[in-house]
Design an enzyme around this catalytic site. Structure first.
Site, PDB file in Angstrom:
ATOM      1  N   GLU A  47       6.017  -5.132   8.992  1.00  9.78           N
ATOM      2  CA  GLU A  47       5.222  -5.931   8.121  1.00  9.78           C
ATOM      3  C   GLU A  47       6.259  -6.416   6.976  1.00  9.78           C
ATOM      4  O   GLU A  47       6.449  -7.623   6.579  1.00  9.78           O
ATOM      5  CB  GLU A  47       4.107  -5.292   7.256  1.00  9.78           C
ATOM      6  CG  GLU A  47       3.268  -6.059   6.247  1.00  9.78           C
ATOM      7  CD  GLU A  47       2.137  -5.257   5.583  1.00  9.78           C
ATOM      8  OE1 GLU A  47       1.540  -5.589   4.656  1.00  9.78           O
ATOM      9  OE2 GLU A  47       1.968  -3.897   6.007  1.00  9.78           O
ATOM     10  N   GLY A  81      -2.669  -4.472  -0.955  1.00  4.47           N
ATOM     11  CA  GLY A  81      -3.770  -3.839  -1.829  1.00  4.47           C
ATOM     12  C   GLY A  81      -3.506  -2.194  -1.348  1.00  4.47           C
ATOM     13  O   GLY A  81      -3.466  -1.628  -2.273  1.00  4.47           O
ATOM     14  N   GLY A  82      -2.934  -2.046  -0.365  1.00  2.00           N
ATOM     15  CA  GLY A  82      -3.015  -0.637   0.080  1.00  2.00           C
ATOM     16  C   GLY A  82      -1.240  -0.118   0.246  1.00  2.00           C
ATOM     17  O   GLY A  82      -1.186   0.836   0.385  1.00  2.00           O
ATOM     18  N   SER A  83      -0.334  -1.128   0.409  1.00  2.00           N
ATOM     19  CA  SER A  83       0.909  -0.747   0.489  1.00  2.00           C
ATOM     20  C   SER A  83       1.768  -1.892  -0.077  1.00  2.00           C
ATOM     21  O   SER A  83       1.416  -3.050  -0.466  1.00  2.00           O
ATOM     22  CB  SER A  83       1.319  -0.408   1.924  1.00  2.00           C
ATOM     23  OG  SER A  83       1.211  -1.938   2.600  1.00  2.00           O
TER      24      SER A  83
END
Length: 522
Positions: free
Chosen positions: A220, A251-253
């Site tokens: 990513e 949002g998560g990482s």
């Protein structure tokens, strides 16, 4: 096509096995010859294999340069009329190709429909259609069919953007990120299976082999670095152009990727998961990368709210409301927070989720808010491979390993929380601190925002904007140890194209290695 390049850095047997496994996975993604120059064989035997090499030789008869114009830079979006040919550069691929990439993030899902021209050796990005929706696949944890159907509004964009006779030869991939990882293997596999079946049964696009999946965090970040530097024209030629660093806050990482450049040429990046080698456009790059799962903005909010709660409750009893230093004076908001339920297990106190009403303190508390943000970064975690940034993760200091004259791009939530408040495209972290202090002061300090359409209403509607800016500032200043005078750039698009990992992940799909045209193609 390519062959391994010997690594000069020793690896342990465990690291070697792990890196070889990841290298094999990446090699499958970048093995096609159209992206390789025959004179250059690249790879990495013990590092990461990210082979993706465009030839830019101008002596091929299929290269088309617009009359009276210079050739378009690698990342630039060209005028469609500038490239005309009856046969693609390699004689095999179509002159025009589309790729559909769906980013199934933790906060929502997004579709990118890319259009490429193959008249030249390097495929040229000609345009992009983009749409996003709120609510990620993870919000349908117990209803995989609904999760799959939630993408229909995005898939309509693809259907409307791609000519019907080309849809059957336009590959599609769905890559989920941090949000779906949190559901666990079983639930996430069921949801992804439902998405894959929905695509195959109801849409004409060929689904890429292993293309409906959870994307590893390191890919990513690296894909986002490729996207930014490709669009800026920093990579894709043999010129030694400086590259930009990227900081992506989801949002998560959150991810960091940069190309270390020490003044002392004898210094080099140590071996480990953080080291990523790739070859692109005749240049070899050694990148530092890391993806911090659990440190995206949504996750940070949850952790900070839990800390604010734990310090004010006794046992499992919750008062009617709690004071939150990350809310402006006079504001309030309810959050779902994990709190002890009064019982314990072998792993410690058992927690349950409850809705808690928070109220801002009687006076602004930006310092106390940043203190909570610092605590969740775990700067004091054990650092097995110093130096470390936060949470015990190795990182060479940016003020030493990244030139002060090179640019740093911060995007995703970094952009979403600063641009709407009138921040310019370039600002220092000290100026970000000034913005944080102003937002955290409350309505009495909002007069300067009245000239920005919608800014005051947005802050009042979302009082946790103070928390968000506090975390972002703390992440950059304390987490990554950037100086207050360091300039960063915010951007949502470059050359009209969305930033993020999607373009970087779409380019290798043009060769058709892991997909075949559907019979429905016209």
């Amino acid at each position: 096509m390519w062959k391994p390049r010997s690594s000069v850095l020793p690896l342990s047997d465990h690291d070697n096995a792990h890196l070889k496994q990841r290298s094999r996975r990446l090699a499958r993604m970048f093995r096609s010859g159209r992206f390789l120059t025959a004179a250059v064989a690249v790879g990495c035997l013990m590092g990461f294999l990210f082979v993706w090499h465009y030839s830019l030789n101008p002596d091929n008869g299929h290269q088309v340069v617009p009359s009276g114009k210079e050739a378009v830079k690698p990342g630039a979006v060209a005028d469609t009329s500038s490239f005309e040919c009856t046969k693609s550069y390699d004689g095999k691929t179509p002159v025009e190709q589309y790729v559909v990439m769906i980013d199934a993030g933790s906060s929502g899902s997004r579709v990118h429909v890319y259009r490429f021209n193959n008249c030249q050796a390097m495929p040229r990005l000609m345009g992009e259609e983009f749409k996003m929706i709120d609510g990620g696949l993870s919000s349908y944890a117990d209803d995989p069919v609904a999760a799959a159907k939630s993408l229909d509004v995005l898939l309509k964009v693809a259907l409307d953007s791609i000519p019907e006779n080309q849809q059957g030869c336009s590959p599609i991939a769905v890559k989920a990120t941090a949000g779906l990882r949190k559901l666990g293997d079983k639930k996430s596999e069921i949801i992804l299976g439902a998405v894959k079946k929905h695509l195959e049964d109801n849409y004409p696009f060929p689904v890429v082999k292993n293309g409906v999946t959870i994307m590893p965090g390191e890919e990513e970040g690296v894909y986002a670095w490729v996207t930014a530097n490709y669009l800026l024209g920093n990579i894709g030629t043999k010129e030694d152009t400086p590259t930009v660093a990227v900081f992506d806050l989801g949002g998560g990482s959150t991810q960091i990727v940069f190309e270390p450049k020490w003044k002392d040429a004898s210094k080099q990046l140590t071996a480990g998961d953080h080291r990523f080698e790739l070859s692109f456009g005749g240049r070899d790059f050694v990148l530092y990368q890391h993806s911090y799962l659990g440190y995206g903005l949504n996750e940070a909010r949850s952790k900070i709210n839990s800390l604010a709660t734990e310090s004010q409750i006794n046992g499992s009893q919750l008062p009617e409301s709690l004071v939150h230093p990350c809310l402006p004076p006079g504001s309030s908001k309810s959050f779902e927070v994990e709190v002890p339920d009064g019982t314990a297990s072998l792993d410690g106190p058992v927690k349950t989720t409850k809705k808690v009403l928070f109220k801002g303190s009687s006076e602004p508390s930006p310092l106390q808010c940043r203190a909570l943000a610092e605590k969740i970064l775990a700067k004091d975690a054990v650092c097995a491979n110093p130096p470390c940034a936060f949470d015990g993760v190795h990182q060479p200091p940016l003020f030493e390993a990244f030139p002060s004259t090179s640019e740093m791009y911060v995007f995703s939530f970094f952009y979403d929380r600063t641009f709407p408040l009138g921040m310019p495209s370039v600002f220092t972290l000290d100026e970000l601190r000034d913005l944080q202090n102003k937002v955290c002061k409350g309505p009495d300090a909002y007069s300067s925002f009245t000239a920005i359409r919608g800014a005051v209403d947005a802050i009042k509607e979302h009082p946790d904007w103070c928390l968000d800016l506090s975390y972002m500032l703390t992440l950059l200043r304390t987490g990554y140890d950037l100086h207050g005078s360091r300039e960063v750039k915010i951007a949502k698009k470059i050359n009209g194209n969305e930033l993020g990992w999607c373009l970087g992940a779409s380019l290798p799909l043009l060769d058709g290695v892991d997909w075949k045209c559907r019979e429905t193609a016209g």
